[in-house]
Design a protein around this motif. Structure first.
Motif, PDB file in Angstrom:
ATOM      1  N   TYR A  27      32.781 -58.239  81.131  1.00  0.00           N
ATOM      2  CA  TYR A  27      32.818 -56.994  80.361  1.00  0.00           C
ATOM      3  C   TYR A  27      31.711 -56.080  80.865  1.00  0.00           C
ATOM      4  N   ARG A  28      32.045 -54.760  80.966  1.00  0.00           N
ATOM      5  CA  ARG A  28      31.110 -53.800  81.539  1.00  0.00           C
ATOM      6  C   ARG A  28      31.072 -52.529  80.704  1.00  0.00           C
ATOM      7  N   GLU A  29      30.059 -51.697  80.981  1.00  0.00           N
ATOM      8  CA  GLU A  29      30.001 -50.378  80.388  1.00  0.00           C
ATOM      9  C   GLU A  29      31.016 -49.450  81.064  1.00  0.00           C
ATOM     10  N   ASP A  30      31.251 -48.292  80.463  1.00  0.00           N
ATOM     11  CA  ASP A  30      32.067 -47.280  81.110  1.00  0.00           C
ATOM     12  C   ASP A  30      31.391 -46.830  82.402  1.00  0.00           C
ATOM     13  N   PRO A  31      32.189 -46.410  83.394  1.00  0.00           N
ATOM     14  CA  PRO A  31      31.598 -46.042  84.689  1.00  0.00           C
ATOM     15  C   PRO A  31      30.774 -44.762  84.600  1.00  0.00           C
ATOM     16  N   ASP A  32      29.781 -44.700  85.451  1.00  0.00           N
ATOM     17  CA  ASP A  32      28.948 -43.505  85.589  1.00  0.00           C
ATOM     18  C   ASP A  32      29.507 -42.693  86.758  1.00  0.00           C
ATOM     19  N   GLN A  39      21.644 -58.217  82.457  1.00  0.00           N
ATOM     20  CA  GLN A  39      21.431 -56.915  83.073  1.00  0.00           C
ATOM     21  C   GLN A  39      21.755 -57.018  84.547  1.00  0.00           C
ATOM     22  N   GLY A  40      22.773 -56.288  84.994  1.00  0.00           N
ATOM     23  CA  GLY A  40      23.135 -56.275  86.396  1.00  0.00           C
ATOM     24  C   GLY A  40      22.580 -55.058  87.107  1.00  0.00           C
ATOM     25  N   ARG A  41      22.901 -54.929  88.418  1.00  0.00           N
ATOM     26  CA  ARG A  41      22.408 -53.798  89.207  1.00  0.00           C
ATOM     27  C   ARG A  41      22.966 -52.474  88.694  1.00  0.00           C
ATOM     28  N   THR A  42      24.185 -52.513  88.139  1.00  0.00           N
ATOM     29  CA  THR A  42      24.834 -51.278  87.690  1.00  0.00           C
ATOM     30  C   THR A  42      24.807 -51.121  86.175  1.00  0.00           C
ATOM     31  N   GLY A  43      24.071 -51.994  85.466  1.00  0.00           N
ATOM     32  CA  GLY A  43      24.021 -51.909  84.017  1.00  0.00           C
ATOM     33  C   GLY A  43      24.300 -53.249  83.376  1.00  0.00           C
ATOM     34  N   PRO A  44      24.402 -53.279  82.046  1.00  0.00           N
ATOM     35  CA  PRO A  44      24.634 -54.549  81.357  1.00  0.00           C
ATOM     36  C   PRO A  44      26.018 -55.115  81.653  1.00  0.00           C
TER      37      PRO A  44
END
Length: 265
Positions: free
Chosen positions: A138-143, A107-112
């Motif tokens: 690998y990251r989630e789609d941007p918010d 879990q990072g500052r901007t999400g998983p």
């Protein structure tokens, strides 16, 4: 030819000198005519050519083979460490053996975030010529409502710097030579609408390749090289390749640090 299991993948290829000449031409640099490939030129070989049905939405081969599926759609080549152990000769067959070293979801500052490290060994004549550890994120789609990430400023104490520009043609040709189908490098609508970038993204390994060639020109033959990407360079933005001693970095058009590296001679 490719042989793949869940744990390893072996790809055999011939080190065609025409492909190396094509990269020199794409970079608008003179071919130095050496019998061995320059360091990091092995990126243009050992293609993992998959049919369209085996690709993910981003154009890369779908995860779930050597790279596990962690449910995170956005991929970035975050950095790597290279050992140049012996000449990789052109015109001869070689094998690249890939295995996964580690993968973890955090879990990072901007999400998983998903962190993957691969080890590639390039063998020719039964001997390892290049050993490479490749770090992927690998990251989630941007918010869209999230604030833009803050980037560090690059240092300004270089001994020498050279300016580079990155046309969409260069990005296309590098994608073609490395058989990199990642759409962030050629599909502007995908970049903006899906991954949230303001333009086409310059390949991390292309920036690393330019730093490696600069280091070799100015320091001599390399035994190793490590690099880490810290911020993207977009195709309409220029950048400077900088060096002080064995430290190298890419400084963006606005002073951001985009990549940092260390060369070993």
């Amino acid at each position: 030819m490719t042989d793949q299991t869940k744990e390893t993948q072996t790809v055999t290829d011939v080190m065609d000198p025409a492909r190396a000449a094509a990269l020199w031409a794409a970079l608008d640099l003179p071919d130095d005519g050496r019998a061995a490939l320059p360091p990091f030129f092995h990126q243009m070989y050992f293609w993992d050519a998959q049919p369209p049905g085996a690709l993910g939405r981003d154009g890369h081969p779908r995860v779930g083979g050597v790279i596990p599926d962690m449910g995170l759609p956005r991929r970035m080549w975050a950095g790597g460490r290279l050992e140049f152990l012996a000449p990789l000769c052109t015109g001869a067959e070689a094998q690249k053996v890939t295995r996964i070293v580690s993968f973890v979801r955090k879990q990072g500052r901007t999400g998983p975030l998903g962190f993957v490290t691969l080890c590639h060994e390039v063998l020719q004549g039964g001997h390892v010529t290049v050993r490479e550890h490749q770090d992927l994120v690998y990251r989630e789609d941007p918010d869209p409502s999230a604030p833009a990430p803050q980037s560090r400023l690059a240092r300004m104490d270089e001994d020498c710097a050279e300016a580079w520009s990155f046309s969409s043609t260069l990005l296309f040709r590098y994608s073609a030579l490395t058989f990199n189908g990642h759409r962030i490098h050629y599909d502007l609508d995908y970049c903006r609408d899906v991954e949230g970038y303001g333009g086409l993204v310059v390949h991390g390994p292309l920036l690393a390749q330019l730093l490696i060639l600069k280091a070799e020109r100015e320091l001599g033959p390399l035994t190793g090289f490590s690099f880490r990407a810290t911020a993207p360079v977009l195709h309409m933005q220029g950048a400077e390749l900088c060096r002080k001693g064995d430290a190298l970095w890419v400084r963006g058009h606005d002073g951001r640090l985009c990549m940092e590296a260390v060369a070993q001679v």
